[in-house]
Design an enzyme around this catalytic site. Structure first.
Site, PDB file in Angstrom:
ATOM      1  N   HIS A  50       0.843  -1.193   0.000  1.00 28.05           N
ATOM      2  CA  HIS A  50       0.000   0.000   0.000  1.00 28.05           C
ATOM      3  C   HIS A  50       0.882   1.248   0.000  1.00 28.05           C
ATOM      4  CE1 HIS A  50       0.406  -0.726   4.478  1.00 28.05           C
ATOM      5  NE2 HIS A  50       0.917   0.479   4.317  1.00 28.05           N
TER       6      HIS A  50
HETATM    7  P1  TYD Z   1      -2.197  -2.935   7.317  1.00 36.78           P
HETATM    8  O1  TYD Z   1      -1.720  -1.528   7.432  1.00 36.78           O
HETATM    9  O2  TYD Z   1      -2.961  -3.294   6.086  1.00 36.78           O
HETATM   10  O3  TYD Z   1      -0.971  -3.945   7.475  1.00 36.78           O
HETATM   11  P2  TYD Z   1       0.306  -4.182   6.529  1.00 36.78           P
HETATM   12  O4  TYD Z   1       0.279  -3.141   5.487  1.00 36.78           O
HETATM   13  O5  TYD Z   1       1.471  -4.061   7.435  1.00 36.78           O
HETATM   14  O6  TYD Z   1       0.243  -5.539   5.948  1.00 36.78           O
HETATM   15  O7  TYD Z   1      -3.046  -3.287   8.609  1.00 36.78           O
HETATM   16  C1  TYD Z   1      -3.528  -4.593   8.838  1.00 36.78           C
HETATM   17  C2  TYD Z   1      -4.757  -4.493   9.721  1.00 36.78           C
HETATM   18  O8  TYD Z   1      -4.430  -3.916  10.986  1.00 36.78           O
HETATM   19  C3  TYD Z   1      -5.848  -3.633   9.125  1.00 36.78           C
HETATM   20  O9  TYD Z   1      -7.089  -4.296   9.343  1.00 36.78           O
HETATM   21  C4  TYD Z   1      -5.843  -2.368   9.935  1.00 36.78           C
HETATM   22  C5  TYD Z   1      -5.236  -2.778  11.251  1.00 36.78           C
HETATM   23  N1  TYD Z   1      -4.394  -1.695  11.814  1.00 36.78           N
HETATM   24  C6  TYD Z   1      -4.883  -0.928  12.849  1.00 36.78           C
HETATM   25  O10 TYD Z   1      -6.030  -1.111  13.311  1.00 36.78           O
HETATM   26  N2  TYD Z   1      -4.081   0.048  13.379  1.00 36.78           N
HETATM   27  C7  TYD Z   1      -2.827   0.296  12.905  1.00 36.78           C
HETATM   28  O11 TYD Z   1      -2.121   1.183  13.433  1.00 36.78           O
HETATM   29  C8  TYD Z   1      -2.348  -0.507  11.809  1.00 36.78           C
HETATM   30  C9  TYD Z   1      -0.978  -0.272  11.229  1.00 36.78           C
HETATM   31  C10 TYD Z   1      -3.161  -1.493  11.292  1.00 36.78           C
END
Ligand code: TYD
Length: 135
Positions: A50
């Site tokens: 992302h």
């Molecule tokens: P995401 O940012 O998509 O993870 P990555 O990019 O590292 O694979 O986040 C994964 C899940 O965690 C998503 O459902 C949102 C949740 N999340 C939070 O609730 N708070 C946060 O600070 C972060 C980073 C993620």
């Protein structure tokens, strides 16, 4: 100028074990609004995939190592993080994928904003369109 940069963090070396510290606004160009970390990452997994509209963050391999694939729509680079005293500053509008995590790797992230889903581009084509309309 690339919207990513490695930052040398302070190190206090000591025979009892080393110490690194980070102060928002001093070692980073933003105040720290949020801290999160990735851990217990199974072999072969990848994270990220992302970009952020406004958020800036610094990634640190506090344990182990992993690769960060970076893409701002013009340039790409792969950076391996493996030192507990090196931060990778990611400004806004950088597509990133993290992979090749070593066993026991921990990715500590210091972020400039709370979690806001609206700040994400989760579709690479949407991200590339947005980069095009801004340049
Ligand atoms: P995401 O940012 O998509 O993870 P990555 O990019 O590292 O694979 O986040 C994964 C899940 O965690 C998503 O459902 C949102 C949740 N999340 C939070 O609730 N708070 C946060 O600070 C972060 C980073 C993620």
């Amino acid at each position: 100028m690339k919207p990513w940069q490695l930052i040398d963090l302070p190190r206090v070396q000591d025979p009892r074990g080393n110490l690194t510290f980070v102060e928002g606004g001093r070692h980073l160009p933003f105040d720290i609004a949020r801290v999160y970390y990735l851990y217990d990452i199974p072999g072969g997994a990848n994270r990220g995939g992302h970009a952020h509209k406004e958020l800036q963050q610094v990634l640190i391999a506090v344990s182990g190592s992993f690769d960060v694939h970076l893409d701002d729509g013009h340039n790409t680079e792969v950076i391996t993080l493996r030192r507990s005293y090196t931060g990778l500053l990611l400004r806004s509008m950088v597509w990133r994928v993290l992979d090749n995590f070593s066993s026991g790797a921990v990715c500590l992230t210091l972020a400039s904003m709370p979690y806001i889903e609206d700040d994400y581009y989760r579709d690479y084509n949407d991200f590339i369109k947005a980069v095009g309309s801004k340049s």
